[in-house]
Motif scaffolding. Sequence first.
Motif, PDB file in Angstrom:
ATOM      1  N   TRP A  25       7.783  27.410 -15.381  1.00 55.95           N
ATOM      2  CA  TRP A  25       8.687  26.736 -14.448  1.00 55.95           C
ATOM      3  C   TRP A  25      10.075  27.371 -14.497  1.00 55.95           C
ATOM      4  CZ3 TRP A  25       6.756  23.669 -10.896  1.00 55.95           C
ATOM      5  CH2 TRP A  25       5.482  23.135 -11.127  1.00 55.95           C
ATOM      6  N   LEU A  26      10.604  27.698 -13.328  1.00 56.81           N
ATOM      7  CA  LEU A  26      11.914  28.331 -13.201  1.00 56.81           C
ATOM      8  C   LEU A  26      12.903  27.379 -12.562  1.00 56.81           C
ATOM      9  CD1 LEU A  26      10.863  31.732 -11.602  1.00 56.81           C
ATOM     10  CD2 LEU A  26      11.260  31.259 -14.010  1.00 56.81           C
ATOM     11  N   VAL A  27      14.157  27.478 -12.978  1.00 53.76           N
ATOM     12  CA  VAL A  27      15.266  26.869 -12.246  1.00 53.76           C
ATOM     13  C   VAL A  27      15.989  28.030 -11.585  1.00 53.76           C
ATOM     14  CG1 VAL A  27      17.434  25.588 -12.385  1.00 53.76           C
ATOM     15  CG2 VAL A  27      15.478  24.886 -13.777  1.00 53.76           C
ATOM     16  N   ILE A  28      16.153  27.935 -10.275  1.00 49.91           N
ATOM     17  CA  ILE A  28      16.779  28.971  -9.464  1.00 49.91           C
ATOM     18  C   ILE A  28      18.055  28.406  -8.850  1.00 49.91           C
ATOM     19  CG2 ILE A  28      16.495  30.470  -7.439  1.00 49.91           C
ATOM     20  CD1 ILE A  28      14.511  31.150  -9.638  1.00 49.91           C
ATOM     21  N   ARG A  75      17.924  33.465 -11.269  1.00 51.66           N
ATOM     22  CA  ARG A  75      17.167  32.654 -12.215  1.00 51.66           C
ATOM     23  C   ARG A  75      18.123  32.099 -13.269  1.00 51.66           C
ATOM     24  NH1 ARG A  75      12.535  35.670 -14.986  1.00 51.66           N
ATOM     25  NH2 ARG A  75      14.226  36.467 -16.244  1.00 51.66           N
ATOM     26  N   VAL A  76      18.108  30.797 -13.436  1.00 51.61           N
ATOM     27  CA  VAL A  76      18.952  30.120 -14.417  1.00 51.61           C
ATOM     28  C   VAL A  76      18.218  29.999 -15.750  1.00 51.61           C
ATOM     29  CG1 VAL A  76      20.125  27.941 -14.952  1.00 51.61           C
ATOM     30  CG2 VAL A  76      20.185  28.851 -12.625  1.00 51.61           C
ATOM     31  N   GLY A  77      16.922  29.687 -15.699  1.00 55.57           N
ATOM     32  CA  GLY A  77      16.164  29.535 -16.936  1.00 55.57           C
ATOM     33  C   GLY A  77      14.691  29.322 -16.668  1.00 55.57           C
ATOM     34  N   ARG A  78      13.899  29.419 -17.732  1.00 57.19           N
ATOM     35  CA  ARG A  78      12.452  29.209 -17.675  1.00 57.19           C
ATOM     36  C   ARG A  78      12.111  28.043 -18.591  1.00 57.19           C
ATOM     37  NH1 ARG A  78       9.485  34.236 -16.026  1.00 57.19           N
ATOM     38  NH2 ARG A  78       7.698  32.999 -16.642  1.00 57.19           N
ATOM     39  N   ASN A 138       8.953  18.805 -15.395  1.00 59.35           N
ATOM     40  CA  ASN A 138       9.914  17.749 -15.674  1.00 59.35           C
ATOM     41  C   ASN A 138      11.150  18.289 -16.389  1.00 59.35           C
ATOM     42  OD1 ASN A 138      10.754  15.015 -15.676  1.00 59.35           O
ATOM     43  ND2 ASN A 138      10.121  14.831 -17.803  1.00 59.35           N
ATOM     44  N   GLU A 139      10.933  19.144 -17.375  1.00 65.43           N
ATOM     45  CA  GLU A 139      12.046  19.748 -18.112  1.00 65.43           C
ATOM     46  C   GLU A 139      12.926  20.580 -17.169  1.00 65.43           C
ATOM     47  OE1 GLU A 139      12.668  22.510 -22.090  1.00 65.43           O
ATOM     48  OE2 GLU A 139      10.713  22.479 -21.114  1.00 65.43           O
ATOM     49  N   ALA A 140      12.294  21.388 -16.318  1.00 63.70           N
ATOM     50  CA  ALA A 140      13.046  22.206 -15.363  1.00 63.70           C
ATOM     51  C   ALA A 140      13.805  21.332 -14.368  1.00 63.70           C
ATOM     52  CB  ALA A 140      12.093  23.145 -14.623  1.00 63.70           C
ATOM     53  N   GLN A 141      13.176  20.260 -13.907  1.00 63.33           N
ATOM     54  CA  GLN A 141      13.824  19.372 -12.944  1.00 63.33           C
ATOM     55  C   GLN A 141      15.030  18.677 -13.559  1.00 63.33           C
ATOM     56  OE1 GLN A 141      12.773  19.121  -9.543  1.00 63.33           O
ATOM     57  NE2 GLN A 141      14.887  18.405  -9.555  1.00 63.33           N
ATOM     58  N   LEU A 186      16.959  24.884  -7.442  1.00 59.87           N
ATOM     59  CA  LEU A 186      15.563  24.671  -7.082  1.00 59.87           C
ATOM     60  C   LEU A 186      14.683  24.829  -8.303  1.00 59.87           C
ATOM     61  CD1 LEU A 186      15.710  27.133  -4.097  1.00 59.87           C
ATOM     62  CD2 LEU A 186      15.821  24.658  -3.916  1.00 59.87           C
ATOM     63  N   VAL A 187      13.543  24.156  -8.290  1.00 59.41           N
ATOM     64  CA  VAL A 187      12.535  24.323  -9.330  1.00 59.41           C
ATOM     65  C   VAL A 187      11.327  24.968  -8.673  1.00 59.41           C
ATOM     66  CG1 VAL A 187      10.968  23.119 -10.911  1.00 59.41           C
ATOM     67  CG2 VAL A 187      13.336  22.337 -10.655  1.00 59.41           C
ATOM     68  N   GLU A 188      10.851  26.052  -9.273  1.00 60.91           N
ATOM     69  CA  GLU A 188       9.695  26.771  -8.745  1.00 60.91           C
ATOM     70  C   GLU A 188       8.754  27.128  -9.893  1.00 60.91           C
ATOM     71  OE1 GLU A 188      11.085  30.233  -6.703  1.00 60.91           O
ATOM     72  OE2 GLU A 188      11.996  29.053  -5.106  1.00 60.91           O
ATOM     73  N   ARG A 189       7.474  27.183  -9.573  1.00 57.57           N
ATOM     74  CA  ARG A 189       6.485  27.631 -10.555  1.00 57.57           C
ATOM     75  C   ARG A 189       6.227  29.110 -10.334  1.00 57.57           C
ATOM     76  NH1 ARG A 189       2.705  25.254 -13.967  1.00 57.57           N
ATOM     77  NH2 ARG A 189       0.915  26.584 -14.376  1.00 57.57           N
ATOM     78  N   THR A 190       6.171  29.861 -11.425  1.00 61.21           N
ATOM     79  CA  THR A 190       5.872  31.289 -11.328  1.00 61.21           C
ATOM     80  C   THR A 190       4.392  31.460 -11.024  1.00 61.21           C
ATOM     81  OG1 THR A 190       5.415  31.483 -13.682  1.00 61.21           O
ATOM     82  CG2 THR A 190       7.670  31.939 -12.951  1.00 61.21           C
TER      83      THR A 190
END
Length: 58
Positions: A10-13, A23-26, A31-34, A50-54
């Motif tokens: 899960w990425l935070v963009i 990319r802010v973090g993985r 839930n953690e990313a959100q 945004l939260v996205e799945r790789t």
Amino acid sequence: MSDSGAVLPWLVIRQDDNGNRYRVGRYATRNEAQEVADRLDTSGHQQLYLVERTAGPQ
């Protein structure tokens, strides 16, 4: 996979006003990313988080 062997799909963009994305973090869970995205979103900046799945291994 990271060097530690943990799966962080899960990425935070962060997207700025010009559409540039960074990319802010993985994170291990959505839930953690959100939670991170929500916290950054309330910090008062005008960026969109945004939260996205790789894409997983095929």
